[in-house]
Design a protein around this motif. Structure first.
Motif, short mmCIF file in Angstrom:
data_model
loop_
_atom_site.label_atom_id
_atom_site.label_comp_id
_atom_site.label_asym_id
_atom_site.label_seq_id
_atom_site.Cartn_x
_atom_site.Cartn_y
_atom_site.Cartn_z
N UNK A 134 0.85 -1.20 0.00
CA UNK A 134 0.00 0.00 0.00
C UNK A 134 0.88 1.24 0.00
N UNK A 135 1.90 1.23 0.84
CA UNK A 135 2.82 2.37 0.93
C UNK A 135 3.53 2.60 -0.40
N UNK A 136 3.91 1.52 -1.03
CA UNK A 136 4.59 1.63 -2.31
C UNK A 136 3.71 2.36 -3.32
N UNK A 137 2.41 2.06 -3.31
CA UNK A 137 1.48 2.72 -4.23
C UNK A 137 1.35 4.20 -3.89
N UNK A 138 1.16 4.51 -2.60
CA UNK A 138 0.99 5.90 -2.17
C UNK A 138 2.23 6.73 -2.46
N UNK A 139 3.38 6.12 -2.27
CA UNK A 139 4.64 6.85 -2.37
C UNK A 139 4.93 7.34 -3.79
N UNK A 140 4.38 6.65 -4.76
CA UNK A 140 4.58 7.06 -6.15
C UNK A 140 4.09 8.49 -6.34
#
Ligand SMILES: [Zn+2]
Ligand SMILES: [Zn+2]
Length: 134
Positions: free
Chosen positions: A103-109
């Motif tokens: 989830x964090x990976x997606x948000x961080x983009x």
């Protein structure tokens, strides 16, 4: 090191895209030392929301695996998102469930895109390409 969630000692180093996390093979949680999460998802800070976890988060029953006697606090990862992650107020380490990392990976983009734009504008101002009149 004991797992903060299940107290298991089955924590092993786990290399994920060049960043080493501590991974609990019992509950599948991940411990990130200060700075590791930011390095992994390429953001400037581990927690972009900048909220103070002690003032803005709930104290949890999870103990920091690195600091004796410290408990982790919940903190909102990013403003406007529901994602709460557990962070130690002393060493700034972060505890994640495995699915939270995705989830964090997606948000961080998106965070990174905004930060990049800000950095570019700042650089252009410094180089004199943009003049802001006040
Ligand atoms: Zn565990
Ligand atoms: Zn700690």
């Amino acid at each position: 090191m004991n797992c903060p969630r299940c107290q298991s000692q089955k924590i092993s180093e786990f290399d994920h895209d060049g960043v080493e996390f501590d991974f609990c093979s019992d509950c599948k949680g991940i411990w990130c030392d200060h700075g590791e999460l930011a390095e992994y998802v390429e953001t400037l800070k581990d927690i972009p929301s900048d909220l103070d976890p002690v003032k803005n988060g709930e104290l949890t029953v999870l103990r920091c695996p690195k600091c004796p006697g410290e408990y982790l606090y919940e903190v909102n990862y990013m403003k406007g998102e529901d994602l709460l992650i557990d962070r130690c107020p002393s060493c700034s380490g972060i505890w994640l469930d495995f699915k939270e990392l995705a989830v964090i990976q997606k948000l961080a983009v998106n965070i990174d895109a905004k930060d990049k734009l800000k950095r570019t504008i700042k650089q252009m101002k410094e180089d004199g390409f943009i003049v802001i009149e006040s």
